[in-house]
Design an enzyme around this catalytic site. Structure first.
Site, PDB file in Angstrom:
ATOM      1  N   HIS A  76       0.936  -1.097  -0.007  1.00  0.00           N
ATOM      2  CA  HIS A  76      -0.123  -0.011   0.202  1.00  0.00           C
ATOM      3  C   HIS A  76       0.869   0.989   0.049  1.00  0.00           C
ATOM      4  CE1 HIS A  76      -1.806   3.462   2.163  1.00  0.00           C
ATOM      5  NE2 HIS A  76      -2.990   3.014   1.664  1.00  0.00           N
ATOM      6  N   ASN A  77       1.804   1.225   0.994  1.00  0.00           N
ATOM      7  CA  ASN A  77       2.770   2.535   1.033  1.00  0.00           C
ATOM      8  C   ASN A  77       3.805   2.664  -0.237  1.00  0.00           C
ATOM      9  OD1 ASN A  77       1.571   2.450   3.528  1.00  0.00           O
ATOM     10  ND2 ASN A  77       3.597   2.977   4.552  1.00  0.00           N
TER      11      ASN A  77
END
Ligand code: NBP
Length: 482
Positions: free
Chosen positions: A188-189
């Site tokens: 996600h990051n």
């Protein structure tokens, strides 16, 4: 002490404090603890009236305050502090109790901790939490790993405090065993890095080529945010671009030093992708672009190198260019997300997690930093294809058709960026990825020839099976080596 609390939280800095308040607001009794007791006292003084909190002064008191199976959320600084806290609490717990790490741990650390605690009969749930301070308080996206048994005892509580997607479903699910939750949080990051890089490049092009002032770029972004690019990052980009520095009266983006910093989750994503052998060039470029921006000696030394500077576009040409940039940004975003999902699928296969890629998209629709309208499309694409039915998101019919529509404008933007000397590694690199995956022949055939020439590394042929080597220093005849 009465064992009345359904959950305990240790670590009452910004994240722990807000998650504790979120649990309490949702009707749970929350036992709170912090290494430095003054922080617990302050917490109860400030927020005690918001819900049912049990303040505790030491680990023994915290453990005694919890219902069984005990659920204890650890929200301390990632790394050594997490290990220290686990070592402190594990001996006080009983078989079947659940320790939850909501910090930003590396998934390999989570795998190690889960295995160690499992040996002691304890559940360990490494959990990604996204949404920052506000999300923690009002509804984050929560990505728990760990055993299915632990999720059965913990999941309903997480579902209560998580963000809600537009269709009302909670933005949490059991991602998969051991480190699966922290793995998808890491990806996600990584996607977040790529997305922010693309947005920044688009803004730069609108300014340098389109001649838009920052507040006009903000206006363009606001328009985009009412369409398919609608997302939290586009929304806040418009706000940052429109902001004026109070001290100088200049656009905020003109007074901020152009050196991007990073905390390391993007780097973890790229390192892990290299280990897994899965290409995520948009995420890698975004990490490198940050590093490059911060390398002042390099930039100063190269500052005089020649490059073009053309006139800015005007009127309708500028408007047309803005439309082309929208197409390029959307297409490059699809490509970046496709790379992120390929990585999730590769990680899931390598570690045997059986992560449902569509479910990950579903829990990122709200609460987290990359929340966007478009994530529902990704959810639907995987739901339609089944978990193994879509080796790349780009093969989804809907996305493929949109990329086809965007293609010419995307190429025009990439060409303009090159001609005008405006670096856009995300937008142009995504196009290179798109062309690489769609083409029938890659330059890798010559590359294999070179490898065979200098290192006898062998090659395969297109017309028959087997492994071959050419006798380059002899009569150049071919031998079969398998
Ligand atoms: P910090 O990462 O700043 O950690 C501060 C907390 O850790 C305090 O409660 C502190 O206790 C405790 N702590 C430390 Br430092 N060393 C300790 C030790 N040896 N034993 C016990 N406690 C110790 O807090 P945060 O910003 O709330 O973040 C918590 C976690 O959540 C981190 O892993 C972070 O990466 C992650 N996260 C943060 C965000 C965000 O937006 N900030 C978002 C998502 C995830 P003390 O008060 O006694 O010093």
């Amino acid at each position: 002490m009465n064992a009345s609390a359904q959950i305990g939280v240790t670590g009452l800095a910004v994240m722990g404090r807000n998650l504790a308040r979120n649990f309490a607001r949702n009707g749970y009794t929350v036992a709170v603890h912090n290494r430095t007791t003054a922080r617990t006292t302050e917490f109860v003084e400030e927020y005690g009236s918001e819900g049912a909190f049990v303040a505790t002064k030491n680990p023994q008191e915290l453990v005694a305050a919890l219902e069984r199976p005990r659920r204890l959320l650890v929200m301390v600084r990632a790394g050594g502090p997490t290990d220290a806290v686990l070592a402190e609490f594990a001996p006080l717990l009983d078989e079947g109790d659940i320790l939850i790490d909501g910090g930003n741990a590396h998934f390999e650390e989570t795998r190690r901790r889960e295995a160690e605690l499992r040996e002691r009969g304890l559940h360990f749930v490494g959990t990604g939490v996204s949404g920052g301070e506000e999300g923690a308080l009002h509804g984050p996206s929560i990505m728990p790993g760990g055993s299915a048994e632990a999720y059965a005892a913990l999941g309903p509580m997480l579902e209560r405090i998580a963000a809600r997607a537009p269709d009302g479903s909670p933005c949490t699910t059991h991602v998969g065993p051991d480190g699966a939750g922290h793995f998808v949080k890491m990806v996600h990051n990584g996607i977040e890095y790529a997305d922010m890089q693309l947005i920044s490049e688009a803004a730069r092009l609108l300014r340098e080529v389109g001649g838009f002032a920052p507040r006009q770029v903000a206006e363009v972004f606001r328009t985009w945010n009412s369409g398919r690019l609608e997302s939290y990052l586009i929304e806040i980009a418009a706000q940052v671009l429109a902001h004026t520095d109070a001290a100088t009266g200049r656009p905020f983006v003109d007074v901020v030093a152009d050196r991007a910093e990073q905390k390391g989750t993007g780097r973890w994503t790229v390192q892990t992708a290299l280990e897994l052998g899965v290409p995520v060039p948009q995420i890698a470029d975004a990490v490198f672009a940050r590093s490059l921006s911060g390398d002042t000696p390099l930039r100063e030394a190269a500052a005089g190198l020649p490059g073009p500077a053309g006139p800015e576009l005007e009127g309708r040409d500028a408007e047309r260019f803005a439309d082309q940039v929208e197409q390029a940004l959307y297409a490059a975003k699809v490509v970046s997300y496709a790379q992120g999902w390929s990585m999730i699928q590769a990680g899931s296969a390598a570690y045997g997690w059986s992560v449902d890629p569509g479910a990950v998209a579903a829990i990122w629709r709200a609460g987290c930093i990359i929340r966007a309208r478009f994530l529902d499309r990704i959810r639907a694409a995987y739901a339609e294809a089944g978990p193994d039915g879509l080796p790349t998101l780009l093969a989804d019919r809907g996305f493929a058709s949109e990329l086809g529509t965007a293609e010419l404008d995307w190429r025009a933007v990439a060409a303009t960026a090159g001609r005008r000397g405006v670096a856009a590694p995300g937008l142009t690199g995504a196009l290179a990825y798109y062309d690489s995956v769609r083409t029938s022949r890659l330059p890798a055939a010559l590359l294999q020839g070179l490898r065979d020439y200098f290192g006898s590394h062998t090659y395969h042929r297109t017309d028959r099976p087997g492994t071959f080597h050419t006798l380059w220093s002899g009569d150049r005849s071919e031998v079969r080596t398998d």
